[in-house]
Motif scaffolding. Structure first.
Motif, PDB file in Angstrom:
ATOM      1  N   GLY A  92       0.797  -1.130  -0.108  1.00 11.98           N
ATOM      2  CA  GLY A  92       0.190   0.105  -0.085  1.00 11.98           C
ATOM      3  C   GLY A  92       0.832   1.231  -0.016  1.00 11.98           C
ATOM      4  O   GLY A  92       1.765   1.419   0.592  1.00 11.98           O
ATOM      5  N   VAL A  93       0.569   2.192  -0.769  1.00 12.76           N
ATOM      6  CA  VAL A  93       1.205   3.511  -1.042  1.00 12.76           C
ATOM      7  C   VAL A  93       0.088   4.503  -0.746  1.00 12.76           C
ATOM      8  O   VAL A  93      -0.926   4.667  -1.398  1.00 12.76           O
ATOM      9  N   PRO A  94       0.414   5.657   0.021  1.00 11.86           N
ATOM     10  CA  PRO A  94      -0.198   6.652   0.118  1.00 11.86           C
ATOM     11  C   PRO A  94      -0.575   7.338  -1.276  1.00 11.86           C
ATOM     12  O   PRO A  94       0.339   7.727  -2.055  1.00 11.86           O
ATOM     13  N   SER A  95      -1.863   7.548  -1.484  1.00 16.22           N
ATOM     14  CA  SER A  95      -2.156   8.135  -3.085  1.00 16.22           C
ATOM     15  C   SER A  95      -1.511   9.356  -3.190  1.00 16.22           C
ATOM     16  O   SER A  95      -1.109   9.629  -4.386  1.00 16.22           O
ATOM     17  N   LEU A  96      -1.689  10.619  -2.464  1.00 21.52           N
ATOM     18  CA  LEU A  96      -1.233  11.699  -2.674  1.00 21.52           C
ATOM     19  C   LEU A  96       0.347  11.538  -2.836  1.00 21.52           C
ATOM     20  O   LEU A  96       0.812  12.409  -3.731  1.00 21.52           O
ATOM     21  N   GLN A  97       1.181  10.837  -2.205  1.00 18.56           N
ATOM     22  CA  GLN A  97       2.608  10.757  -2.505  1.00 18.56           C
ATOM     23  C   GLN A  97       2.740  10.057  -3.776  1.00 18.56           C
ATOM     24  O   GLN A  97       3.705  10.593  -4.478  1.00 18.56           O
ATOM     25  N   ALA A  98       1.878   9.031  -4.313  1.00 20.63           N
ATOM     26  CA  ALA A  98       2.104   8.629  -5.539  1.00 20.63           C
ATOM     27  C   ALA A  98       1.678   9.543  -6.336  1.00 20.63           C
ATOM     28  O   ALA A  98       2.578   9.654  -7.616  1.00 20.63           O
ATOM     29  N   TRP A  99       0.567  10.386  -6.199  1.00 19.13           N
ATOM     30  CA  TRP A  99       0.481  11.474  -7.315  1.00 19.13           C
ATOM     31  C   TRP A  99       1.478  12.574  -7.580  1.00 19.13           C
ATOM     32  O   TRP A  99       2.068  12.876  -8.503  1.00 19.13           O
ATOM     33  N   LEU A 100       2.281  12.775  -6.306  1.00 25.41           N
ATOM     34  CA  LEU A 100       3.348  13.751  -6.562  1.00 25.41           C
ATOM     35  C   LEU A 100       4.384  13.226  -7.078  1.00 25.41           C
ATOM     36  O   LEU A 100       5.190  13.875  -7.876  1.00 25.41           O
ATOM     37  N   ALA A 101       4.556  11.716  -6.974  1.00 26.92           N
ATOM     38  CA  ALA A 101       5.717  11.202  -7.716  1.00 26.92           C
ATOM     39  C   ALA A 101       5.518  10.897  -9.182  1.00 26.92           C
ATOM     40  O   ALA A 101       6.728  10.905  -9.989  1.00 26.92           O
ATOM     41  N   SER A 102       4.252  11.168  -9.469  1.00 27.66           N
ATOM     42  CA  SER A 102       3.929  10.902 -11.100  1.00 27.66           C
ATOM     43  C   SER A 102       4.112  12.185 -11.735  1.00 27.66           C
ATOM     44  O   SER A 102       4.173  12.145 -12.857  1.00 27.66           O
ATOM     45  N   GLU A 103       4.188  13.343 -11.040  1.00 22.86           N
ATOM     46  CA  GLU A 103       4.170  14.715 -11.740  1.00 22.86           C
ATOM     47  C   GLU A 103       5.318  15.490 -10.780  1.00 22.86           C
ATOM     48  O   GLU A 103       5.026  16.180  -9.946  1.00 22.86           O
ATOM     49  N   PRO A 104       6.579  15.362 -11.138  1.00 18.00           N
ATOM     50  CA  PRO A 104       7.619  15.949 -10.373  1.00 18.00           C
ATOM     51  C   PRO A 104       7.584  17.627 -10.217  1.00 18.00           C
ATOM     52  O   PRO A 104       8.135  18.194  -9.055  1.00 18.00           O
ATOM     53  N   ASP A 105       6.916  18.058 -11.250  1.00 16.96           N
ATOM     54  CA  ASP A 105       6.798  19.692 -11.086  1.00 16.96           C
ATOM     55  C   ASP A 105       5.495  20.095 -10.437  1.00 16.96           C
ATOM     56  O   ASP A 105       5.215  21.313 -10.363  1.00 16.96           O
ATOM     57  N   ALA A 106       4.627  19.194 -10.132  1.00 15.28           N
ATOM     58  CA  ALA A 106       3.614  19.515  -9.450  1.00 15.28           C
ATOM     59  C   ALA A 106       3.913  20.583  -8.122  1.00 15.28           C
ATOM     60  O   ALA A 106       4.639  19.996  -7.592  1.00 15.28           O
ATOM     61  N   THR A 107       3.136  21.426  -7.678  1.00 24.94           N
ATOM     62  CA  THR A 107       3.088  22.090  -6.665  1.00 24.94           C
ATOM     63  C   THR A 107       2.386  21.562  -5.316  1.00 24.94           C
ATOM     64  O   THR A 107       2.834  21.906  -4.265  1.00 24.94           O
TER      65      THR A 107
END
Length: 212
Positions: A92-107
């Motif tokens: 299991g991986v925290p979703s928001l952590q995965a989302w940030l990892a998917s887009e390094p430029d996201a704020t």
């Protein structure tokens, strides 16, 4: 291969990846009410398109949230069922952590926390926090990862849906498995709920809401 499932929001994604996390293929779509009917068929379709089968899975990765109460329950049920039936580790991986990892430029990564609040995770944050809707534009910056329906509901501009979440899940799960090959305990892993769903009040569960 790693099979990854992410449905913490109305923008769902699935992915299959090499055991080292290298992406083989992924798929993403938006669905506000049909997560339970769509996740498994779409996963089987993706496996077929790549010439794979579930019995080739080496591990199952799932997004833990926080986010959609129903979406998280559906994904966790499917992931646990696959891990148990196949005898494979579940990560299991925290979703928001995965989302940030998917887009390094996201704020920031943002998920719904109620009618007028949202969970927010920014790069460098140890954990998501809850922010009021009116404060979001000042908090999340100009390139946040926000589910489609939340961007519309909260009027956030320049938002990008987290469609690469499952691919990032697979990469992060591969990193975890290198350190802990057994993955998470099937008996105790559960979605991250920072608060109970609307209409559910339980003082004893404040700060931790179980998924059953």
């Amino acid at each position: 291969m790693i099979v990854a499932i992410e449905s913490a929001s109305t923008d769902l994604s699935i992915a299959v990846a090499q055991p080292d996390g290298t992406l083989i293929a992924d798929a993403a779509w938006s669905s506000e009410q049909r997560q339970s009917a769509e996740l498994l068929p779409r996963l089987l379709e993706l496996l077929q398109q790549t010439g794979n089968h579930l019995d080739r899975a080496s591990a199952i990765a799932v997004g833990l949230g926080p986010g959609s109460f129903t979406g998280l329950r559906v994904a966790m049920s499917l992931a646990k069922g696959l891990a148990l039936s196949l005898g494979r580790p579940l990560v299991g991986v925290p979703s928001l952590q995965a989302w940030l990892a998917s887009e390094p430029d996201a704020t920031a990564a943002v998920a719904r926390a109620g009618a007028a609040e949202a969970y927010v995770l920014r790069p460098g944050d140890a954990a998501p926090h809850i922010a009021e809707r009116d404060r979001l534009p000042d908090i999340v910056g100009d390139r946040p990862l926000v589910p489609t329906e939340l961007a519309r509901a909260f009027g956030l501009s320049n938002a990008t849906p987290p469609r690469g979440g499952a691919a990032a899940l697979a990469r992060l799960a591969a990193e975890r498995l290198r350190l802990a090959p057994g993955g998470d305990d099937l008996r105790t892993i559960e979605p991250i709920y920072l608060r109970a769903p609307r209409g559910v009040q339980d003082a004893a569960s404040e700060g931790r809401v179980t998924w059953l």
